[in-house]
Scaffold this active site. Structure first.
Site, short mmCIF file in Angstrom:
data_model
loop_
_atom_site.label_atom_id
_atom_site.label_comp_id
_atom_site.label_asym_id
_atom_site.label_seq_id
_atom_site.Cartn_x
_atom_site.Cartn_y
_atom_site.Cartn_z
CE1 TYR A 67 -17.51 5.18 -28.03
CE2 TYR A 67 -19.34 6.44 -28.69
CZ TYR A 67 -18.40 6.26 -28.00
OH TYR A 67 -18.13 6.74 -26.57
CG HIS A 73 -17.90 -2.58 -26.93
ND1 HIS A 73 -18.15 -3.98 -26.66
CD2 HIS A 73 -18.32 -1.99 -25.99
CE1 HIS A 73 -18.43 -4.07 -25.35
NE2 HIS A 73 -18.59 -2.65 -24.77
CG ASN A 108 -22.50 -0.57 -20.39
OD1 ASN A 108 -22.11 -1.58 -21.00
ND2 ASN A 108 -21.80 0.25 -19.50
CG ASP A 153 -17.73 -7.10 -28.16
OD1 ASP A 153 -17.31 -6.92 -27.05
OD2 ASP A 153 -18.95 -6.34 -28.37
CG ASN A 210 -21.32 -4.33 -18.58
OD1 ASN A 210 -21.35 -5.20 -17.81
ND2 ASN A 210 -20.27 -3.31 -18.55
#
Length: 181
Positions: free
Chosen positions: A14, A19, A63, A88, A109
Site C-alpha cells: 500500500y 489512500h 477503516n 486523501d 471511512n
C-alpha cells in the site's frame, strides 16, 4: 502538545497508493526516523517550534483508524483541538489540498471511524486531493498507485503542508485556512 495523524494502510503493498497519502506526508516531513509502536500505531515524538508533537501512523488499516487515534488522545489527555489529521480526498483534484474543521467524513471511512471514536468532527484536517475515476470501483481506485504525474503534483504541495503542520494551532486555524484554502 499536538497529535498529527497521517492516514494510510500498513504494508509495502500500500506504500504508494492514493489512500496512503497521509503516511507519505509524515514520512517525507520526518525523513528517516525510528518509529515506535503503541496503541496499534507507529508514532514518533518531536519538538516543533518549542512544542511537543506526536506523529502517528495508525496500523489498524484505514477503516479502523479511530482505534489508534482515540487511544493516543486518551493516553496523552488531548482534546480535539490538539489533533490534526492528514488524509486523501476523492472530491479534490489531484494535488490540491484544503484545511477543514467541523466537517463530516465526506464518505471517507477512516475519518468516519475517527469521528465515531472521538465523538466529534471538530478536529482539524488537511484533505489532499486524489481526484476520482468514475470508471473504477472506489476501493480499487484508492488502493491503486499514483501515476508519476500524480505523485509529482502531490509532492509539489508537501512544503505547504509541512508549514501547516509546523504552524498548527487550533485557535489560529482560520488564519491557515485563509492562507492556503
Amino acid at each position: 502538545m499536538k497529535l498529527v495523524v497521517g492516514l494510510g494502510n500498513p504494508g509495502n503493498e500500500y506504500k504508494k497508493t492514493r489512500h496512503n497519502v497521509g503516511f507519505m506526508v509524515l514520512d517525507s516531513y520526518l525523513g528517516e526516523v525510528h518509529w515506535s509502536n503503541k496503541f496499534k500505531g507507529l508514532y514518533y515524538e518531536k519538538n516543533v517550534n518549542g512544542e511537543k508533537y506526536v506523529f502517528l501512523k495508525p496500523q489498524t488499516y484505514m477503516n479502523l483508524s479511530g482505534i489508534s487515534v482515540s487511544s493516543f488522545v486518551k493516553f496523552y489527555k488531548l482534546t480535539f483541538k490538539d489533533v490534526l489529521i492528514i488524509h486523501d480526498d476523492l472530491d479534490l483534484p489531484v494535488g490540491k489540498f484544503r484545511i477543514k474543521i467541523n466537517s463530516s467524513s465526506g464518505g471517507h471511512n477512516g475519518i468516519k471511524d475517527i469521528i465515531a471514536s472521538l465523538h466529534t468532527d471538530a478536529f482539524a484536517r488537511v484533505k489532499i486531493g486524489i481526484s476520482q475515476d468514475t470508471n473504477k470501483d472506489t476501493k480499487d481506485y484508492v488502493l491503486g498507485n499514483f501515476s508519476k504525474e500524480e505523485l509529482t503534483k502531490i509532492e509539489n504541495n508537501f512544503n505547504s503542508i509541512f508549514d501547516i503542520i509546523e504552524n498548527f494551532d487550533y485557535e489560529d486555524i482560520t488564519n491557515l485556512m485563509s492562507k492556503y484554502n
